[in-house]
Design a protein around this motif. Sequence first.
Motif, PDB file in Angstrom:
ATOM      1  N   HIS A   1       0.842  -1.193   0.000  1.00 17.40           N
ATOM      2  CA  HIS A   1       0.000   0.000   0.000  1.00 17.40           C
ATOM      3  C   HIS A   1       0.879   1.246   0.000  1.00 17.40           C
ATOM      4  CE1 HIS A   1       0.917  -0.661   4.275  1.00 17.40           C
ATOM      5  NE2 HIS A   1       0.699   0.644   4.456  1.00 17.40           N
TER       6      HIS A   1
ATOM      7  N   HIS B   1       0.580   5.633   1.123  1.00 16.45           N
ATOM      8  CA  HIS B   1      -0.202   6.628   1.856  1.00 16.45           C
ATOM      9  C   HIS B   1      -0.178   7.953   1.109  1.00 16.45           C
ATOM     10  CE1 HIS B   1      -0.532   3.977   5.324  1.00 16.45           C
ATOM     11  NE2 HIS B   1       0.722   3.661   5.112  1.00 16.45           N
TER      12      HIS B   1
ATOM     13  N   GLN C   1       3.383   8.287   5.979  1.00 15.47           N
ATOM     14  CA  GLN C   1       3.051   7.662   7.261  1.00 15.47           C
ATOM     15  C   GLN C   1       4.316   7.525   8.094  1.00 15.47           C
ATOM     16  OE1 GLN C   1       2.236   3.324   7.401  1.00 15.47           O
ATOM     17  NE2 GLN C   1       0.367   3.853   8.508  1.00 15.47           N
TER      18      GLN C   1
ATOM     19  N   HIS D   1       4.769   0.089   0.112  1.00 14.17           N
ATOM     20  CA  HIS D   1       5.439  -0.630   1.197  1.00 14.17           C
ATOM     21  C   HIS D   1       4.431  -1.535   1.902  1.00 14.17           C
ATOM     22  CE1 HIS D   1       3.377   2.610   3.263  1.00 14.17           C
ATOM     23  NE2 HIS D   1       3.492   1.931   4.382  1.00 14.17           N
TER      24      HIS D   1
ATOM     25  N   HIS E   1       4.037  -3.516   6.112  1.00 12.74           N
ATOM     26  CA  HIS E   1       4.640  -3.701   7.432  1.00 12.74           C
ATOM     27  C   HIS E   1       3.870  -4.756   8.199  1.00 12.74           C
ATOM     28  CE1 HIS E   1       2.178   0.152   8.433  1.00 12.74           C
ATOM     29  NE2 HIS E   1       2.467   0.283   7.144  1.00 12.74           N
TER      30      HIS E   1
END
Length: 137
Positions: free
Chosen positions: A51, A53, A57, A92, A94
């Motif tokens: 995704h 942002h 972020q 990226h 996470h």
Amino acid sequence: MQVEPKQPTVKAAAETFIGDAWYDVLVRGEEPSRIRVSVVRFAPGARNSWHSHAVGQTVHVTEGVGLIQSRGGQAIEIHPGDTVRTPAGEWHWHGAAPDRFMTHLAMWEASAEGMEATWGEQVTDPEYIGAANEASR
Ligand code: MN
């Protein structure tokens, strides 16, 4: 000032996460503020999909061991006290390490148009395991 009422903890959507992750919304800014802050708790092996942002972020790890990876880059192992900034539009993902829980604060903003994130494909098991095995630090 006011003490904010506690919102229910929410399970992260299966459309955008693999494995179990839960979050608590701490801040949802009222205009003109567009800040968003959540605590996200990932079970071992859990991670979000690729995704980006709209306005970037920042994540700050508070517990456990995690992984974060930008498109085309080496995964980075993240630990409590680490703060990672992802610029606007950078793809990226996470999540937790394969064998550890991980909790981070996630801080981002909506754009003036109300855009927050753009979601892409899942991080497959081979992709995730490869990233974990090759992670720096
Ligand atoms: Mn992110």
